[in-house]
Design an enzyme around this catalytic site. Structure first.
Site, mmCIF file in Angstrom:
data_model
loop_
_atom_site.group_PDB
_atom_site.id
_atom_site.type_symbol
_atom_site.label_atom_id
_atom_site.label_comp_id
_atom_site.label_asym_id
_atom_site.label_seq_id
_atom_site.Cartn_x
_atom_site.Cartn_y
_atom_site.Cartn_z
ATOM 1 N N CYS A 2 -27.639 39.282 55.496
ATOM 2 C CA CYS A 2 -28.837 39.665 56.240
ATOM 3 C C CYS A 2 -28.420 40.380 57.507
ATOM 4 C CB CYS A 2 -29.630 38.423 56.626
ATOM 5 S SG CYS A 2 -30.048 37.404 55.210
ATOM 6 N N ARG A 27 -26.969 47.818 54.905
ATOM 7 C CA ARG A 27 -26.559 46.572 54.248
ATOM 8 C C ARG A 27 -27.553 46.161 53.157
ATOM 9 N NH1 ARG A 27 -23.500 43.198 58.291
ATOM 10 N NH2 ARG A 27 -24.484 41.397 57.390
ATOM 11 N N TRP A 74 -31.658 39.740 53.057
ATOM 12 C CA TRP A 74 -31.182 40.014 51.688
ATOM 13 C C TRP A 74 -31.227 38.654 51.032
ATOM 14 C CZ3 TRP A 74 -29.421 43.813 48.370
ATOM 15 C CH2 TRP A 74 -28.607 43.403 47.308
ATOM 16 N N ASN A 100 -28.424 34.044 59.208
ATOM 17 C CA ASN A 100 -27.658 34.744 58.177
ATOM 18 C C ASN A 100 -26.634 33.749 57.645
ATOM 19 O OD1 ASN A 100 -26.339 36.587 56.600
ATOM 20 N ND2 ASN A 100 -25.441 37.740 58.304
ATOM 21 N N GLY A 101 -26.521 33.621 56.338
ATOM 22 C CA GLY A 101 -25.565 32.678 55.753
ATOM 23 C C GLY A 101 -26.264 31.790 54.740
ATOM 24 N N GLU A 476 -11.002 47.639 32.980
ATOM 25 C CA GLU A 476 -11.664 47.829 34.270
ATOM 26 C C GLU A 476 -10.847 48.782 35.156
ATOM 27 O OE1 GLU A 476 -14.486 47.458 35.439
ATOM 28 O OE2 GLU A 476 -14.268 47.411 37.605
ATOM 29 N N LYS A 480 -12.317 52.303 36.647
ATOM 30 C CA LYS A 480 -12.370 52.585 38.085
ATOM 31 C C LYS A 480 -11.667 53.909 38.395
ATOM 32 C CE LYS A 480 -14.619 50.432 39.124
ATOM 33 N NZ LYS A 480 -15.651 49.428 39.010
ATOM 34 N N GLU A 483 -13.664 56.980 37.078
ATOM 35 C CA GLU A 483 -14.945 57.152 37.747
ATOM 36 C C GLU A 483 -14.795 57.815 39.128
ATOM 37 O OE1 GLU A 483 -16.263 52.858 38.362
ATOM 38 O OE2 GLU A 483 -18.188 53.838 38.494
ATOM 39 N N HIS A 499 0.583 52.608 17.219
ATOM 40 C CA HIS A 499 -0.281 53.006 16.117
ATOM 41 C C HIS A 499 -1.024 54.311 16.416
ATOM 42 C CE1 HIS A 499 0.627 49.259 14.116
ATOM 43 N NE2 HIS A 499 0.516 48.687 15.313
ATOM 44 N N LYS A 596 -25.960 54.580 41.172
ATOM 45 C CA LYS A 596 -25.649 53.163 41.416
ATOM 46 C C LYS A 596 -26.414 52.262 40.448
ATOM 47 C CE LYS A 596 -23.611 49.822 43.429
ATOM 48 N NZ LYS A 596 -22.221 49.641 42.990
HETATM 49 C C1 F6R Z 1 -18.768 50.994 37.513
HETATM 50 C C2 F6R Z 1 -20.156 50.567 37.644
HETATM 51 C C3 F6R Z 1 -21.019 50.617 36.443
HETATM 52 C C4 F6R Z 1 -21.994 49.419 36.427
HETATM 53 C C5 F6R Z 1 -23.000 49.567 35.269
HETATM 54 C C6 F6R Z 1 -23.905 48.370 35.167
HETATM 55 O O1 F6R Z 1 -18.083 50.861 38.706
HETATM 56 O O2 F6R Z 1 -20.592 50.188 38.700
HETATM 57 O O3 F6R Z 1 -20.280 50.668 35.267
HETATM 58 O O4 F6R Z 1 -21.249 48.259 36.277
HETATM 59 O O5 F6R Z 1 -23.760 50.721 35.445
HETATM 60 O O6 F6R Z 1 -24.622 48.168 36.334
HETATM 61 P P1 F6R Z 1 -25.265 46.783 36.663
HETATM 62 O O7 F6R Z 1 -24.164 45.812 36.886
HETATM 63 O O8 F6R Z 1 -26.093 47.019 37.894
HETATM 64 O O9 F6R Z 1 -26.087 46.402 35.469
#
Ligand code: F6R
Length: 601
Positions: A2, A27, A74, A100-101, A476, A480, A483, A499, A596
């Site tokens: 928060c 935030r 939040w 906050n917390g 993963e 990363k 991306e 293979h 996002k």
């Molecule tokens: C990669 C990334 C995406 C999300 C995916 C699912 O860094 O952020 O692959 O993980 O779009 O998003 P959420 O978790 O919001 O369902």
């Protein structure tokens, strides 16, 4: 996560409070509110939604008060709503607090206060604080706050307004940040530096268990015993934008460094000698024929990790499927299916659609989300939350590692509920508790990773290999990297190299190999040697006790239970992707073509 602002001075408090809350908007939040004090009267205005909604309500009022507290919330306990918004006041409207917390023991405090006749209007943990202050207050707020602090378990950054002392703001802190500042005629504080930076660059960072008393032009700091202590002034050398990133150049870097804290928050109250997840008490896997884990992208990788643990500990079929595939595949789902959905945002279209499908087929559903009251959390039978706070960088970092720890704890809980013996459980739980600290130590290895990332400067491709749990981590790591740095990155089972994929290995090809699982490490190392023989530049990540003389670039994670090693490896691979992207001059926070929250199919 928060946002808090507070002001007392000779000028109007409101402009300070609002500008501070605006600076903390990055935030993320779901509601906002303020309390102002004057002439022995508290005026509280709060609302669900954006700060603009609050500003609109304030615009028609004349508010000249010279002290006040503000908050953006939040949500962690209780849905976003007007009643759950801060500030919280006592029944006689003489005290107001922002917090906050997370107060871990709020339930028992609430029950105790209810027996004394206190009534609660919100579902928040924070509200207990104002009633506890009310219960003990007899004219000395400093002593009262000190007493209340001794009862609160968990984390807090806290500001208190009291009509008896309209020029004074009491502040307390434990494990949640709080910074203070002042000039000749005012004193102010906030939960984060950006809210103060236009007013001062010399700030006091309150320490855990300390209390502060703010009056116009003065700040006094007290320790846990109530003894006055000398404030330590820190000078902030950077501007507002850098301050919002906590001094880091990018949100991704900041969010990677927040991991020790948010992992701790996610596990807070969840691990004692065993796992505390009362939401799951009623789930016995013997009542189900099948467990599904369903998610997208990074959250899908977290689900693969949970699948691995589940398969190690239980003998029920567990299947992990990307949501976009699950929707169109012929999976057997009925009232004997337990379906677990994982999503940072809780709004991802495919994950939501898969959840709705499972609900229609009468499956039992659990949602793991980072956003309180997200669509996913609202629809599932059992919502569970990670406490990563808002993640701004598109590439998920802290949301992923908080999913890993929550899912690890969940899998233990499900196994134990259902009578399965979890091998090595004491060590596993002990090490899970150590993860925040171990992640912190892992982040300290960033210089070496930065060096290794230079290997990719002129490369278009990278290959990640690993076996068993390490395979989840290479998936993963590769995601990363591609991306944010646009390097083509593939992840392979190390044993599959021969293979086909080994045909791609040539002079200078970069191979990132993980060998943290003792039983299969030697096998992976011999696969690595095959790539070296073809000219690959290998970076090897191992665990203590695993080593190969022949590989020049090696990095060891801290000693940890092998099932938890992936969390530390992930942090190294996040850093690797980050430094590669920097090396290639890419926009780390907003990579091309990505959003996002993917709310369309
Ligand atoms: C990669 C990334 C995406 C999300 C995916 C699912 O860094 O952020 O692959 O993980 O779009 O998003 P959420 O978790 O919001 O369902």
């Amino acid at each position: 996560m928060c946002g808090i602002t507070a002001y007392t001075g000779k000028g109007r408090a409101l402009p300070f409070l609002i500008q501070g809350l605006e600076k903390l908007e990055y935030r993320g939040y779901d509601s906002a509110g303020i309390t102002l004090v004057d002439n022995k009267e508290l005026v509280t205005i709060k609302t669900k939604g954006a700060l603009n909604a609050l500003k609109e309500q304030l615009s028609t009022l004349r508010l000249d008060q010279k002290a006040g507290i503000g908050h953006t919330r939040w949500a962690t306990h209780g849905i976003p709503s007007n009643l759950n918004s801060h500030p919280h006041t006592n029944a006689s409207n003489t005290l107001s607090i922002v917090h906050n917390g997370i107060i871990e023991n709020y339930q028992s405090i609430k029950e105790g206060l209810a027996m004394q006749g206190y009534t609660f209007v919100s579902q928040t943990d924070s509200e207990v604080i104002v009633h506890l202050l009310d219960y003990y207050y007899q004219g000395d707020m400093k002593a009262t706050l000190q007493k209340v602090m001794s009862y609160l378990e968990g984390s807090y950054a806290l500001c208190v307004l009291n009509v008896d002392e309209p020029e004074t703001i009491y502040v307390a802190k434990k494990e949640s940040p709080m910074v203070l500042g002042m000039d000749e005629s005012s004193a102010f504080c906030a939960s984060d530096i950006p809210a103060l930076i236009s007013y001062t660059k010399d700030m006091i960072s309150l320490e855990d268990h300390q209390m502060a008393v703010l009056r116009p032009g003065t700040i006094e700091i007290f320790d846990q015993q109530g003894q006055k202590v000398e404030p330590k002034i820190i000078h902030i050398p950077y501007d507002l934008e850098a301050a919002q990133k906590n001094g880091y150049d990018t949100f991704m870097e900041k969010e990677m460094h927040e991991q020790p804290y948010v992992i701790k928050e996610t596990l807070r109250g969840r691990i004692e000698n065993s796992i505390v997840m009362p939401e799951l008490d009623s789930i016995d896997l013997h009542e189900y024929d099948h467990v599904y884990l369903i998610a997208c992208g990074t959250a899908y990788h977290a689900s693969l990790y949970a699948q691995y643990l589940g398969r190690e500990w239980m003998d029920i079929p567990i299947t992990c499927v990307p949501a976009s595939e699950f929707r169109y595949g012929n999976y057997i789902v009925n009232d004997r299916s337990l379906c677990i959905f994982v999503s940072q945002s809780g709004e991802t279209a495919d994950t939501l659609a898969a959840l709705k499908m499972c609900l229609e087929k009468n499956a039992m559903t659990i949602a793991v989300s980072n956003v309180l009251d997200s669509s996913l959390a609202r629809l599932a039978h059992i919502p569970m939350y990670t406490c990563a706070g808002p993640e701004i960088a598109v590439a998920s970092t802290k949301a992923y590692t908080t999913q890993l720890v929550l899912l690890a704890a969940m899998m233990v809980k499900l196994a134990q509920n259902s009578g399965y013996e979890v091998k090595d459980i004491d060590q596993f739980i002990y090490d899970l508790k150590q993860i925040p600290n171990l992640v912190k130590k892992t982040l300290e290895k960033k210089e070496i990773i930065e060096q290794y990332a230079k290997l990719l400067k002129d490369q278009r491709d990278a290959y990640f290999i690993g076996r068993q749990l390490d395979y989840v981590n290479v998936l993963e790591g590769a995601l990363k990297l591609k991306e944010i740095s646009y390097v083509h990155a593939d992840a392979y089972y190390a044993g599959e190299l021969k293979h086909g994929p080994i045909a791609l290995i040539d002079q200078g090809t970069v191979v990132i190999a993980l060998a943290t699982q003792k039983e299969v490490a030697a096998k992976t190392i011999s696969n690595i040697e095959e790539t070296i023989a073809r000219g690959a530049n290998v970076i090897l990540i191992t665990a203590p006790g695993i080593h190969s003389e022949k590989i020049e670039r090696q990095i060891k994670i801290e000693a940890v239970h092998p099932y938890l090693s992936g969390i530390l490896v992930t942090v190294l691979l996040q850093l690797f992707a980050f430094y590669t992207a920097k090396e290639k001059d890419c926009n780390v926070d907003q990579p091309r073509n990505l959003a996002k929250s993917v709310t369309v199919e």
